[in-house]
Motif scaffolding. Structure first.
Motif, PDB file in Angstrom:
ATOM      1  N   ALA A  67      14.728  55.331   2.676  1.00  0.00           N
ATOM      2  CA  ALA A  67      14.081  55.033   1.405  1.00  0.00           C
ATOM      3  C   ALA A  67      14.149  53.554   1.029  1.00  0.00           C
ATOM      4  N   ILE A  68      14.749  52.744   1.885  1.00  0.00           N
ATOM      5  CA  ILE A  68      14.859  51.315   1.579  1.00  0.00           C
ATOM      6  C   ILE A  68      13.488  50.648   1.663  1.00  0.00           C
ATOM      7  N   ALA A  69      13.141  49.900   0.618  1.00  0.00           N
ATOM      8  CA  ALA A  69      11.879  49.154   0.592  1.00  0.00           C
ATOM      9  C   ALA A  69      12.063  47.732   1.103  1.00  0.00           C
ATOM     10  N   GLY A  70      13.222  47.138   0.834  1.00  0.00           N
ATOM     11  CA  GLY A  70      13.453  45.772   1.265  1.00  0.00           C
ATOM     12  C   GLY A  70      14.814  45.281   0.829  1.00  0.00           C
ATOM     13  N   LEU A  71      15.127  44.054   1.231  1.00  0.00           N
ATOM     14  CA  LEU A  71      16.389  43.420   0.896  1.00  0.00           C
ATOM     15  C   LEU A  71      16.135  42.248  -0.048  1.00  0.00           C
ATOM     16  N   ALA A  72      17.126  41.935  -0.853  1.00  0.00           N
ATOM     17  CA  ALA A  72      17.019  40.820  -1.783  1.00  0.00           C
ATOM     18  C   ALA A  72      18.337  40.074  -1.816  1.00  0.00           C
ATOM     19  N   THR A  73      18.255  38.742  -1.893  1.00  0.00           N
ATOM     20  CA  THR A  73      19.469  37.948  -1.877  1.00  0.00           C
ATOM     21  C   THR A  73      19.191  36.557  -2.438  1.00  0.00           C
ATOM     22  N   LEU A  74      20.120  35.667  -2.243  1.00  0.00           N
ATOM     23  CA  LEU A  74      20.051  34.296  -2.735  1.00  0.00           C
ATOM     24  C   LEU A  74      19.249  33.416  -1.774  1.00  0.00           C
ATOM     25  N   LEU A  89      21.510  38.744   8.517  1.00  0.00           N
ATOM     26  CA  LEU A  89      20.632  39.318   7.502  1.00  0.00           C
ATOM     27  C   LEU A  89      19.193  39.369   7.985  1.00  0.00           C
ATOM     28  N   LEU A  90      18.736  38.291   8.616  1.00  0.00           N
ATOM     29  CA  LEU A  90      17.373  38.248   9.134  1.00  0.00           C
ATOM     30  C   LEU A  90      17.171  39.266  10.255  1.00  0.00           C
ATOM     31  N   GLU A  91      18.171  39.416  11.102  1.00  0.00           N
ATOM     32  CA  GLU A  91      18.082  40.396  12.195  1.00  0.00           C
ATOM     33  C   GLU A  91      18.015  41.821  11.661  1.00  0.00           C
ATOM     34  N   LEU A  92      18.782  42.101  10.619  1.00  0.00           N
ATOM     35  CA  LEU A  92      18.769  43.434  10.024  1.00  0.00           C
ATOM     36  C   LEU A  92      17.398  43.757   9.455  1.00  0.00           C
ATOM     37  N   ALA A  93      16.822  42.829   8.723  1.00  0.00           N
ATOM     38  CA  ALA A  93      15.500  43.060   8.138  1.00  0.00           C
ATOM     39  C   ALA A  93      14.441  43.228   9.212  1.00  0.00           C
ATOM     40  N   GLN A  94      14.496  42.405  10.243  1.00  0.00           N
ATOM     41  CA  GLN A  94      13.499  42.485  11.307  1.00  0.00           C
ATOM     42  C   GLN A  94      13.608  43.800  12.070  1.00  0.00           C
ATOM     43  N   ALA A  95      14.823  44.260  12.296  1.00  0.00           N
ATOM     44  CA  ALA A  95      15.024  45.494  13.059  1.00  0.00           C
ATOM     45  C   ALA A  95      14.400  46.698  12.376  1.00  0.00           C
ATOM     46  N   HIS A  96      14.346  46.692  11.048  1.00  0.00           N
ATOM     47  CA  HIS A  96      13.848  47.850  10.317  1.00  0.00           C
ATOM     48  C   HIS A  96      12.512  47.593   9.611  1.00  0.00           C
ATOM     49  N   GLY A  97      11.934  46.426   9.855  1.00  0.00           N
ATOM     50  CA  GLY A  97      10.653  46.113   9.256  1.00  0.00           C
ATOM     51  C   GLY A  97      10.707  45.938   7.750  1.00  0.00           C
ATOM     52  N   TRP A  98      11.825  45.440   7.231  1.00  0.00           N
ATOM     53  CA  TRP A  98      11.983  45.243   5.790  1.00  0.00           C
ATOM     54  C   TRP A  98      11.631  43.810   5.406  1.00  0.00           C
ATOM     55  N   PRO A  99      10.943  43.616   4.304  1.00  0.00           N
ATOM     56  CA  PRO A  99      10.814  42.269   3.760  1.00  0.00           C
ATOM     57  C   PRO A  99      12.120  41.846   3.104  1.00  0.00           C
ATOM     58  N   ILE A 100      12.320  40.544   2.995  1.00  0.00           N
ATOM     59  CA  ILE A 100      13.463  40.011   2.250  1.00  0.00           C
ATOM     60  C   ILE A 100      12.924  39.111   1.148  1.00  0.00           C
ATOM     61  N   GLU A 101      13.407  39.324  -0.049  1.00  0.00           N
ATOM     62  CA  GLU A 101      13.076  38.442  -1.157  1.00  0.00           C
ATOM     63  C   GLU A 101      14.270  37.525  -1.426  1.00  0.00           C
ATOM     64  N   PHE A 102      14.007  36.213  -1.409  1.00  0.00           N
ATOM     65  CA  PHE A 102      15.053  35.219  -1.653  1.00  0.00           C
ATOM     66  C   PHE A 102      14.842  34.624  -3.043  1.00  0.00           C
ATOM     67  N   GLY A 149      24.882  40.322  -0.643  1.00  0.00           N
ATOM     68  CA  GLY A 149      25.657  39.092  -0.692  1.00  0.00           C
ATOM     69  C   GLY A 149      26.677  39.136   0.436  1.00  0.00           C
ATOM     70  N   CYS A 150      26.798  38.058   1.171  1.00  0.00           N
ATOM     71  CA  CYS A 150      27.705  38.093   2.325  1.00  0.00           C
ATOM     72  C   CYS A 150      28.198  36.685   2.647  1.00  0.00           C
ATOM     73  N   GLU A 151      29.294  36.617   3.366  1.00  0.00           N
ATOM     74  CA  GLU A 151      29.808  35.342   3.846  1.00  0.00           C
ATOM     75  C   GLU A 151      28.978  34.866   5.029  1.00  0.00           C
ATOM     76  N   ARG A 152      29.025  33.570   5.272  1.00  0.00           N
ATOM     77  CA  ARG A 152      28.320  33.018   6.415  1.00  0.00           C
ATOM     78  C   ARG A 152      28.826  33.636   7.716  1.00  0.00           C
ATOM     79  N   GLY A 153      27.881  33.939   8.606  1.00  0.00           N
ATOM     80  CA  GLY A 153      28.233  34.475   9.902  1.00  0.00           C
ATOM     81  C   GLY A 153      28.441  35.972   9.944  1.00  0.00           C
ATOM     82  N   THR A 154      28.165  36.675   8.854  1.00  0.00           N
ATOM     83  CA  THR A 154      28.300  38.135   8.860  1.00  0.00           C
ATOM     84  C   THR A 154      27.267  38.733   9.812  1.00  0.00           C
ATOM     85  N   THR A 155      27.705  39.617  10.681  1.00  0.00           N
ATOM     86  CA  THR A 155      26.822  40.144  11.718  1.00  0.00           C
ATOM     87  C   THR A 155      25.895  41.224  11.176  1.00  0.00           C
ATOM     88  N   ARG A 156      24.812  41.439  11.889  1.00  0.00           N
ATOM     89  CA  ARG A 156      23.888  42.517  11.530  1.00  0.00           C
ATOM     90  C   ARG A 156      24.598  43.865  11.591  1.00  0.00           C
TER      91      ARG A 156
END
Length: 231
Positions: free
Chosen positions: A148-155, A164-177, A121-128
């Motif tokens: 050991a991270i499998a992925g990210l999950a958020t709203l 958030l998208l840049e962080l997931a892409q950099a590490h090859g993580w899926p994001i569940e919304f 959970g983060c405020e708008r504009g939070t950097t990677r």
């Protein structure tokens, strides 16, 4: 890693006989630095040469595994000391799990099955950079491995959050919304009325992590290996 496999491929293409002189080939065991690759595990830190040398000498090597498939054990000879979970007086150890091993004074290597879903959970504009730094500090404080991270999950509202998208892409993580209605139905230890009024759920990070852990797959958690972590 992978030199033996490459040699076999080249030899097959040329119609030649490969001559393999690696220690793992001589012992009839999988290469230590490729042990978790078939299951999607991530290789962590460690003294890889020190543990490999102990295996080559046939010395007792302790294996500590807290999660992930155990199919890998079927590829090892039954008489090899690695198979013993707690051999007497080990000279090295292999640590398989979501946690980092405590200091032992003996050569240790880490393989990390990807079993941790992280709620964000983060405020708008939070950097990677800020997100990743906070995540690394949190995991380190808990003794958990970043690998050991499998992925990210958020709203769902965060589907266009650049950091958030840049962080997931950099590490090859899926994001569940998840929609706010789904998160609102998850009991959490620290609900917030202010968050509920803002986004329609009393929790984002905690609820998303719990919901993802309950409903999403992981890399190599059981004996069936998914193509990628997904819901």
């Amino acid at each position: 890693g992978g030199a033996d496999a490459l040699a076999r491929q080249v030899a097959a293409t040329l119609g030649a006989q490969p001559v393999l002189t690696s220690a793992s080939e001589g012992l009839g065991i999988p290469p230590l630095d490729l042990l978790g690759d078939p299951y999607g595990w991530r290789r962590g830190a460690g003294d890889w040469n020190g543990v490999a040398a102990a295996l080559t000498r046939g010395e007792p090597v302790a294996v500590h595994q807290t999660c992930g498939t155990r199919l890998w054990r079927q590829a090892w000879p039954a008489d090899h000391p690695l198979v013993a979970s707690s051999p007497p007086h080990p000279v090295a150890q292999i640590w398989i799990g979501e946690y980092l091993s405590p200091p032992t004074g003996i050569p240790t290597v880490h393989w990390h099955p990807r079993v941790l879903w992280v709620g964000v959970g983060c405020e708008r504009g939070t950097t990677r950079a800020w997100l990743e730094g906070s995540l690394r500090r949190l995991l380190q404080a808990q003794g958990l491995a970043f690998e050991a991270i499998a992925g990210l999950a958020t709203l769902e509202l965060k589907q266009d959050e650049p950091g958030l998208l840049e962080l997931a892409q950099a590490h090859g993580w899926p994001i569940e919304f998840f929609p706010a209605e789904a998160l609102a139905g998850i009991p959490v230890p620290h609900p917030s009325e202010a968050v509920r009024q803002a986004v329609g759920t009393p929790s984002v990070a905690e609820a998303a992590a719990l919901l993802a852990a309950q409903t999403c797959q992981t890399w190599g958690r059981g004996d069936k290996v998914p193509e990628r972590p997904s819901c």
